[in-house]
Scaffold this active site. Sequence first.
Site, PDB file in Angstrom:
ATOM      1  N   SER A 111       0.823  -1.210   0.000  1.00  0.00           N
ATOM      2  CA  SER A 111       0.000   0.000   0.000  1.00  0.00           C
ATOM      3  C   SER A 111       0.857   1.260   0.000  1.00  0.00           C
ATOM      4  CB  SER A 111      -0.905   0.002   1.238  1.00  0.00           C
ATOM      5  OG  SER A 111      -1.544   1.260   1.397  1.00  0.00           O
ATOM      6  N   TYR A 134      -2.336   5.517  -4.338  1.00  0.00           N
ATOM      7  CA  TYR A 134      -3.393   6.500  -4.132  1.00  0.00           C
ATOM      8  C   TYR A 134      -3.002   7.767  -4.879  1.00  0.00           C
ATOM      9  CZ  TYR A 134      -5.671   3.884  -0.353  1.00  0.00           C
ATOM     10  OH  TYR A 134      -6.352   2.939   0.364  1.00  0.00           O
ATOM     11  N   THR A 160      -5.977   2.559  -6.898  1.00  0.00           N
ATOM     12  CA  THR A 160      -7.233   2.565  -6.145  1.00  0.00           C
ATOM     13  C   THR A 160      -8.028   3.823  -6.465  1.00  0.00           C
ATOM     14  OG1 THR A 160      -6.288   1.253  -4.348  1.00  0.00           O
ATOM     15  CG2 THR A 160      -8.249   2.544  -3.838  1.00  0.00           C
ATOM     16  N   LYS A 256      -8.509  -0.742  -8.993  1.00  0.00           N
ATOM     17  CA  LYS A 256      -9.162  -1.275  -7.790  1.00  0.00           C
ATOM     18  C   LYS A 256     -10.285  -0.335  -7.330  1.00  0.00           C
ATOM     19  CE  LYS A 256      -8.096  -2.995  -3.117  1.00  0.00           C
ATOM     20  NZ  LYS A 256      -8.927  -2.122  -2.278  1.00  0.00           N
ATOM     21  N   HIS A 280     -13.733  -1.599  -0.924  1.00  0.00           N
ATOM     22  CA  HIS A 280     -12.731  -1.183   0.068  1.00  0.00           C
ATOM     23  C   HIS A 280     -12.984  -1.862   1.417  1.00  0.00           C
ATOM     24  CE1 HIS A 280      -9.455   1.906  -0.062  1.00  0.00           C
ATOM     25  NE2 HIS A 280      -9.428   1.646   1.234  1.00  0.00           N
TER      26      HIS A 280
END
Length: 387
Positions: A111, A134, A160, A256, A280
């Site tokens: 992440s 992100y 994402t 995603k 999520h």
Amino acid sequence: MSQDLSKITCIEDLRVIAQKRVPRMFYDYADSGAWTEGTYRANQEDFQKIKLRQRVAVDMEGRSLRTTLVGSDAVMPLAIAPTGLTGMQHADGEMLAARAAADFGVPFTLSTMSICSIEDVAQATGKPFWFQLYVMRDREFCANLIDRAKAAGCSALVLTLDLQILGQRHKDIKNGLSTPPKPTLRNLINLATKPRWCMSMLGTKRRTFGNIVGHAKGVSDLSSLSAWTAEQFDPRLSWDDVKWIKDRWGGKLIIKGILDVEDAELAAQSGADALIVSNHGGRQLDGAQSSIEVLPSIAQAVGSRIEVLIDGGIRGGQDILKSVALGARGAMIGRAFLYGLGAYGQAGVTRALEILYKEMDVTMALCGRKHVSQIDRSLLVPGTYPT
């Protein structure tokens, strides 16, 4: 350790131990959803409604779960999903989980909001992994993240799209979530009951967001990090940004956060290699459909043009099998591996993967299939699954 692990027979066993060993704010961060947590619960509950067809007198010898996921070889149709603050479930958590995944033979996704940095994980594993991005307002920082993932040899970028603004998670607010924990009386009392966690944390220097501190403009310590993250998630994110990211990355791209057929069509048209059906983990839009409920319609609409994966609610090998039967190429786990990590570190992640593999293998055999490529809707009882 070996004696304890020999008695761990399901993911729920790992969850119970993790809840005892991980500080409350970090356990709750992983194991909670937005608002009423209705979607968080539905992700898991909707899998239980789907029934399997038992078959007998079928040759079950020589079974195989091997497959590929977005070009990566996998011993079963499973990848580890990106989860924030993984290094707060256990010291150096991302590095340990990545090693466990690499040794077992499934993809690991790091992440953006990890505690261990991209470089930490690359050095710890020496093998390719996926990186989740992100999109921040600071596009230069995003570009640098992409370049760092390239330099680390990441084999896919997971973009994402469902966190342009942060869904409200009541437990995080009530717990005063921070990394590391603030030295409040309540936190200190709770930490006093977690000696194993405290000792492991004392042995590492990785206690904040390793991909951000020292890399983003104006973020050099914890006080500046808090202000930066509060304003950086970009509500302006659009499909034009997806094109820019795809061009900058130049490699395998996974989208995603898809939960709607119209968005799945846009993902397929974007040139991405795969999409992940995901809400999520029920942590964003409470009241949304469960991932498994919408999987069949998305797989039917775009599955011939783009690889379809799923996450949300996977707690057993049967959930993976049901996902593949309904059109997914594979599934991703977040909480299931986090429970293992919080309970036993790297050995716990390995144990979680072993449990899921065995459950999937045994179920496939009892349903009369020898290879994962033979899994389709005929594995399921009609009328028990979403269409």
